[in-house]
Design an enzyme around this catalytic site. Structure first.
Site, PDB file in Angstrom:
ATOM      1  N   LYS A  46      44.581 -78.496 -63.788  1.00  0.00           N
ATOM      2  CA  LYS A  46      45.818 -79.381 -63.902  1.00  0.00           C
ATOM      3  C   LYS A  46      47.070 -78.706 -63.495  1.00  0.00           C
ATOM      4  O   LYS A  46      47.991 -79.493 -63.093  1.00  0.00           O
ATOM      5  CB  LYS A  46      46.196 -79.727 -65.343  1.00  0.00           C
ATOM      6  N   GLU A 102      46.938 -75.304 -54.809  1.00  0.00           N
ATOM      7  CA  GLU A 102      46.880 -74.352 -56.029  1.00  0.00           C
ATOM      8  C   GLU A 102      48.182 -74.087 -56.571  1.00  0.00           C
ATOM      9  O   GLU A 102      48.989 -73.967 -56.064  1.00  0.00           O
ATOM     10  CB  GLU A 102      46.063 -73.158 -55.601  1.00  0.00           C
ATOM     11  N   ASP A 103      48.113 -73.856 -57.930  1.00  0.00           N
ATOM     12  CA  ASP A 103      49.368 -73.329 -58.479  1.00  0.00           C
ATOM     13  C   ASP A 103      49.642 -72.113 -58.359  1.00  0.00           C
ATOM     14  O   ASP A 103      50.703 -71.600 -57.975  1.00  0.00           O
ATOM     15  CB  ASP A 103      49.240 -73.670 -60.039  1.00  0.00           C
ATOM     16  N   ASP A 106      45.654 -65.770 -58.438  1.00  0.00           N
ATOM     17  CA  ASP A 106      45.701 -64.740 -59.371  1.00  0.00           C
ATOM     18  C   ASP A 106      44.593 -63.621 -59.065  1.00  0.00           C
ATOM     19  O   ASP A 106      44.707 -63.067 -58.036  1.00  0.00           O
ATOM     20  CB  ASP A 106      45.574 -64.953 -60.907  1.00  0.00           C
ATOM     21  N   PHE A 155      52.856 -63.004 -66.971  1.00  0.00           N
ATOM     22  CA  PHE A 155      52.268 -64.418 -67.221  1.00  0.00           C
ATOM     23  C   PHE A 155      53.329 -65.259 -67.160  1.00  0.00           C
ATOM     24  O   PHE A 155      54.485 -65.222 -67.764  1.00  0.00           O
ATOM     25  CB  PHE A 155      51.532 -64.340 -68.638  1.00  0.00           C
ATOM     26  N   ARG A 168      53.486 -77.060 -69.458  1.00  0.00           N
ATOM     27  CA  ARG A 168      53.360 -77.397 -68.103  1.00  0.00           C
ATOM     28  C   ARG A 168      54.436 -78.256 -67.684  1.00  0.00           C
ATOM     29  O   ARG A 168      55.032 -78.524 -66.467  1.00  0.00           O
ATOM     30  CB  ARG A 168      52.072 -78.365 -68.099  1.00  0.00           C
TER      31      ARG A 168
END
Ligand code: IMP
Ligand code: MG
Length: 183
Positions: A46, A102-103, A106, A155, A168
């Site tokens: 999401k 993509e967000d 990583d 993070f 979000r």
């Protein structure tokens, strides 16, 4: 009204203004590169919903959109190494030019798995557009073709990115206080 989520943040990393500038710049590049191609934007749910919605409004060539849902992290902050398909694409992509949206890139494990899977469906091409890139954390052999911006190994949450499904809906990207996920 007060926003209680702000108390969990150490700092704001990327402002709304910066995000808009990123979406415009990438939209322009993509529109130039995909002129005359059969572009299909594949959003990885999401986390990429906000970026997808912003990016696509700056893409000026015809395209279609589709969504995929995979899970690799569970609810924590470290990768589990397991990629599970929770929702697949609605249509075949044979002969089409896939751009994965993509967000954050990583470890790269999620996207390297996804690329291999989509490759088997005979697309004309596959490229990756990621809003954020954390190159220090990369373990898989994968590189994004379009990068919004690099982020340090911290993070981050907001603008689609979550910690345990929270944050979000923040319209910007912030660094989460370590005490929030070490609790
Ligand atoms: P990768 O397989 O390690 O590249 O994992 C990518 C996914 O992990 C992203 O799509 C995010 O859902 C999640 N992720 C990685 N780093 C962060 C972060 O800093 N904040 C929130 N989610 C993250
Ligand atoms: Mg994600």
């Amino acid at each position: 009204m007060e926003n209680s989520m702000l108390n969990d943040l150490e700092k704001v990393l990327i402002s709304e203004e910066e995000i808009t500038a990123i979406a415009k710049r990438l939209g322009k590049e993509i529109s130039r590169d995909y002129c005359g191609k059969k572009l299909v934007l594949v959003s990885v749910l999401k986390g990429s919903v906000m970026f997808m919605a912003d990016l696509m409004r700056y893409i000026t060539v015809p395209c279609r959109i589709d969504f995929m849902a995979v899970s690799s992290y569970g609810s924590g902050v470290k990768t589990s190494g397991v990629v599970k398909i929770n929702k697949d694409l609605d249509r075949p992509v044979a002969g089409e030019d896939i751009l994965i949206v993509e967000d954050i890139l990583d470890s790269g494990m999620t996207l390297s798995y996804l690329c291999e899977l989509l490759q088997q469906r005979d697309p004309a091409s596959i490229r990756i557009c990621t809003f954020l890139d954390k190159p220090e954390r990369r373990t898989a052999n994968i590189k994004a073709d379009y990068v919004g911006t690099m982020v340090p190994d911290e993070f981050v949450v907001g603008y689609g990115l979550d910690y345990d499904e929270k944050y979000r809906n923040l319209p910007f990207v912030g660094v989460l206080k370590p005490e929030v996920y070490n609790k």
